[in-house]
Scaffold this motif. Structure first.
Motif, PDB file in Angstrom:
ATOM      1  N   THR A 201      51.313 -12.651  14.449  1.00 42.77           N
ATOM      2  CA  THR A 201      51.715 -11.247  14.497  1.00 42.77           C
ATOM      3  C   THR A 201      50.660 -10.420  13.768  1.00 42.77           C
ATOM      4  O   THR A 201      49.928 -10.922  12.909  1.00 42.77           O
ATOM      5  CB  THR A 201      53.085 -11.000  13.847  1.00 42.77           C
ATOM      6  OG1 THR A 201      53.034 -11.416  12.471  1.00 42.77           O
ATOM      7  CG2 THR A 201      54.184 -11.766  14.568  1.00 42.77           C
ATOM      8  N   ASP A 203      50.397  -6.587  11.816  1.00 41.28           N
ATOM      9  CA  ASP A 203      51.059  -5.381  11.319  1.00 41.28           C
ATOM     10  C   ASP A 203      50.019  -4.285  11.109  1.00 41.28           C
ATOM     11  O   ASP A 203      48.971  -4.507  10.481  1.00 41.28           O
ATOM     12  CB  ASP A 203      51.773  -5.652   9.993  1.00 41.28           C
ATOM     13  CG  ASP A 203      53.038  -6.467  10.169  1.00 41.28           C
ATOM     14  OD1 ASP A 203      53.534  -6.551  11.302  1.00 41.28           O
ATOM     15  OD2 ASP A 203      53.513  -7.041   9.170  1.00 41.28           O
ATOM     16  N   ARG A 204      50.327  -3.105  11.631  1.00 39.53           N
ATOM     17  CA  ARG A 204      49.468  -1.936  11.438  1.00 39.53           C
ATOM     18  C   ARG A 204      50.294  -0.867  10.723  1.00 39.53           C
ATOM     19  O   ARG A 204      51.332  -0.420  11.242  1.00 39.53           O
ATOM     20  CB  ARG A 204      48.972  -1.422  12.783  1.00 39.53           C
ATOM     21  CG  ARG A 204      48.110  -2.414  13.543  1.00 39.53           C
ATOM     22  CD  ARG A 204      46.677  -2.390  13.035  1.00 39.53           C
ATOM     23  NE  ARG A 204      45.911  -1.355  13.718  1.00 39.53           N
ATOM     24  CZ  ARG A 204      44.774  -0.823  13.247  1.00 39.53           C
ATOM     25  NH1 ARG A 204      44.313  -1.171  12.081  1.00 39.53           N
ATOM     26  NH2 ARG A 204      44.129   0.091  13.952  1.00 39.53           N
ATOM     27  N   LYS A 205      49.858  -0.447   9.559  1.00 40.69           N
ATOM     28  CA  LYS A 205      50.605   0.500   8.735  1.00 40.69           C
ATOM     29  C   LYS A 205      50.111   1.919   8.962  1.00 40.69           C
ATOM     30  O   LYS A 205      48.901   2.185   8.917  1.00 40.69           O
ATOM     31  CB  LYS A 205      50.461   0.118   7.258  1.00 40.69           C
ATOM     32  CG  LYS A 205      51.294   0.969   6.311  1.00 40.69           C
ATOM     33  CD  LYS A 205      51.109   0.504   4.871  1.00 40.69           C
ATOM     34  CE  LYS A 205      51.910   1.365   3.905  1.00 40.69           C
ATOM     35  NZ  LYS A 205      51.722   0.919   2.489  1.00 40.69           N
ATOM     36  N   GLN A 236      55.209   3.624   7.789  1.00 45.64           N
ATOM     37  CA  GLN A 236      55.882   2.802   8.799  1.00 45.64           C
ATOM     38  C   GLN A 236      54.927   1.728   9.320  1.00 45.64           C
ATOM     39  O   GLN A 236      53.712   1.922   9.366  1.00 45.64           O
ATOM     40  CB  GLN A 236      56.378   3.668   9.954  1.00 45.64           C
ATOM     41  CG  GLN A 236      57.514   4.600   9.583  1.00 45.64           C
ATOM     42  CD  GLN A 236      58.043   5.366  10.786  1.00 45.64           C
ATOM     43  OE1 GLN A 236      57.782   5.014  11.929  1.00 45.64           O
ATOM     44  NE2 GLN A 236      58.798   6.423  10.526  1.00 45.64           N
ATOM     45  N   VAL A 237      55.492   0.605   9.694  1.00 44.02           N
ATOM     46  CA  VAL A 237      54.698  -0.525  10.166  1.00 44.02           C
ATOM     47  C   VAL A 237      54.928  -0.720  11.661  1.00 44.02           C
ATOM     48  O   VAL A 237      56.072  -0.787  12.119  1.00 44.02           O
ATOM     49  CB  VAL A 237      55.054  -1.819   9.400  1.00 44.02           C
ATOM     50  CG1 VAL A 237      54.348  -3.022  10.023  1.00 44.02           C
ATOM     51  CG2 VAL A 237      54.672  -1.669   7.930  1.00 44.02           C
ATOM     52  N   CYS A 238      53.836  -0.783  12.402  1.00 43.53           N
ATOM     53  CA  CYS A 238      53.890  -1.139  13.830  1.00 43.53           C
ATOM     54  C   CYS A 238      53.506  -2.612  13.925  1.00 43.53           C
ATOM     55  O   CYS A 238      52.405  -3.000  13.543  1.00 43.53           O
ATOM     56  CB  CYS A 238      52.917  -0.281  14.636  1.00 43.53           C
ATOM     57  SG  CYS A 238      53.261   1.491  14.582  1.00 43.53           S
ATOM     58  N   ARG A 239      54.426  -3.415  14.440  1.00 45.60           N
ATOM     59  CA  ARG A 239      54.193  -4.869  14.517  1.00 45.60           C
ATOM     60  C   ARG A 239      53.903  -5.283  15.951  1.00 45.60           C
ATOM     61  O   ARG A 239      54.546  -4.791  16.894  1.00 45.60           O
ATOM     62  CB  ARG A 239      55.398  -5.636  13.978  1.00 45.60           C
ATOM     63  CG  ARG A 239      55.330  -7.151  14.179  1.00 45.60           C
ATOM     64  CD  ARG A 239      56.285  -7.872  13.269  1.00 45.60           C
ATOM     65  NE  ARG A 239      55.824  -7.782  11.877  1.00 45.60           N
ATOM     66  CZ  ARG A 239      56.443  -8.362  10.843  1.00 45.60           C
ATOM     67  NH1 ARG A 239      57.565  -9.055  11.051  1.00 45.60           N
ATOM     68  NH2 ARG A 239      55.957  -8.252   9.629  1.00 45.60           N
ATOM     69  N   ASP A 241      53.060  -8.737  18.521  1.00 42.55           N
ATOM     70  CA  ASP A 241      53.037 -10.184  18.711  1.00 42.55           C
ATOM     71  C   ASP A 241      51.772 -10.586  19.441  1.00 42.55           C
ATOM     72  O   ASP A 241      51.341  -9.902  20.382  1.00 42.55           O
ATOM     73  CB  ASP A 241      54.270 -10.640  19.506  1.00 42.55           C
ATOM     74  CG  ASP A 241      55.553 -10.524  18.710  1.00 42.55           C
ATOM     75  OD1 ASP A 241      55.486 -10.526  17.470  1.00 42.55           O
ATOM     76  OD2 ASP A 241      56.630 -10.436  19.346  1.00 42.55           O
TER      77      ASP A 241
END
Length: 246
Positions: A201, A203-205, A236-239, A241
Motif C-alpha cells: 500500500t 499512503d499520500r498525506k 488527510q491520507v489517501c491510500r 493498493d
C-alpha cells in the motif's frame, strides 16, 4: 467499472514477452509509448479514442465508442546507469489529476532502455490512478493558460503564459516498483481479482497549505512570491493498493 485491470494484465504479458516499443523515427520522443499502449487496448477489443497533443488525458477508453469511461495519460522516461533519467516528469499546459469530466484517469508510466530509432524494451511499467500524483480535481479542471498583451517597448508584444507543471514520477513515490509491472488503485475501490496479487500500500498525506496564487516580475531580479492558504482537508491520507500480476 474499470478497464484498468484487463489493460494492466495485457500490458504485463506484453512486457514479459519482450514486446518493445517502436519509435516512429530516431527523433520520436512521444509517440512510441502511446503506440505501444494503443496496441494493447486494440488487442483487447476495447473502443478508445486518442486526443490531440496537449490534451489530457491522451486516451479515453469506453464501452461503446462514445461514452467516456476512463482516461489514460501516457508518459515515459529513459532508464540508464541503474536509474530513471529523472525523479519527476513534465505535464505540459495541464494539471494532472485522477478525475476529468467525471471520469477516472490513470497515468501509464514507462521506463525504457534503448535510444534513437532502435526498439525500446520496457524496463518498468506503472499503471497508477492519477490521484497518486495529484487529487485536486477542481483545481485541475479550472486550469487556464493566460495571454497578456501590451508587452515590450512599443506595447505590441504578447506574453503567452503557457504553464509547465512538474510532478514526481511514480517510481519516485514507489521505488520498489523499479524493474516490475504494477497497478496502483485507490484502496477504497477494494479491488479483488484472481489475476492480481496485492504487494503493498502507499499512503499520500494532504499538505497543510495550498498554493493559491503566485506573482512573477519581469525585471529579471525580483524573485517570485507565492500566496498560500490552509487546506480544509489538511492531514488527510489517501491510500492506494499496489498490485502485480500473479
Amino acid at each position: 467499472m474499470t478497464h484498468s485491470i484487463e489493460i494492466f494484465v495485457a500490458a504485463q504479458q506484453a512486457v514479459a514477452a519482450g514486446t518493445p516499443m517502436i519509435p516512429r523515427s530516431a527523433n520520436d520522443k512521444e509517440y512510441f509509448p502511446q503506440d505501444w499502449f494503443a496496441d494493447r487496448v486494440s488487442a483487447l477489443g476495447l473502443p478508445f479514442a486518442a486526443q490531440g497533443r496537449n490534451s489530457y488525458p491522451d486516451f479515453w477508453v469506453g464501452d461503446d465508442g462514445s461514452a467516456r469511461v476512463e482516461g489514460f495519460e501516457i508518459k515515459s522516461l529513459a532508464f540508464s546507469n541503474g536509474r530513471p533519467a529523472r525523479r519527476d516528469y513534465d505535464s505540459n499546459s495541464t494539471i494532472p489529476s485522477g478525475r476529468k469530466d467525471g471520469c477516472d484517469v490513470f497515468l501509464v508510466f514507462f521506463l525504457y532502455t534503448g535510444s534513437r530509432g532502435d526498439p525500446r524494451p520496457v524496463h518498468s511499467l506503472s499503471i497508477a490512478h492519477a490521484d497518486l500524483i495529484n487529487s485536486d480535481h477542481a483545481v485541475a479542471a479550472a486550469h487556464i493558460n493566460e495571454g497578456i498583451d501590451g508587452f515590450g517597448s512599443y506595447g505590441d508584444g504578447f506574453i503567452r503564459d503557457r504553464k509547465m507543471y512538474r510532478f514526481p514520477q511514480p517510481y519516485t513515490i514507489d521505488p520498489s516498483g523499479l524493474g516490475r509491472c504494477r497497478l496502483i488503485v485507490p484502496a477504497a475501490w477494494a479491488v479483488a481479482d484472481t489475476r492480481l496479487a496485492q504487494v503493498g500500500t502507499i499512503d499520500r498525506k494532504i499538505v497543510d497549505e495550498a498554493l493559491k496564487s503566485y506573482e512573477i516580475h519581469l525585471d529579471g531580479s525580483t524573485g517570485a512570491t507565492a500566496k498560500r492558504a490552509e487546506r480544509p482537508d489538511a492531514g488527510q491520507v489517501c491510500r492506494f493498493d499496489v498490485f502485480e500480476g500473479r
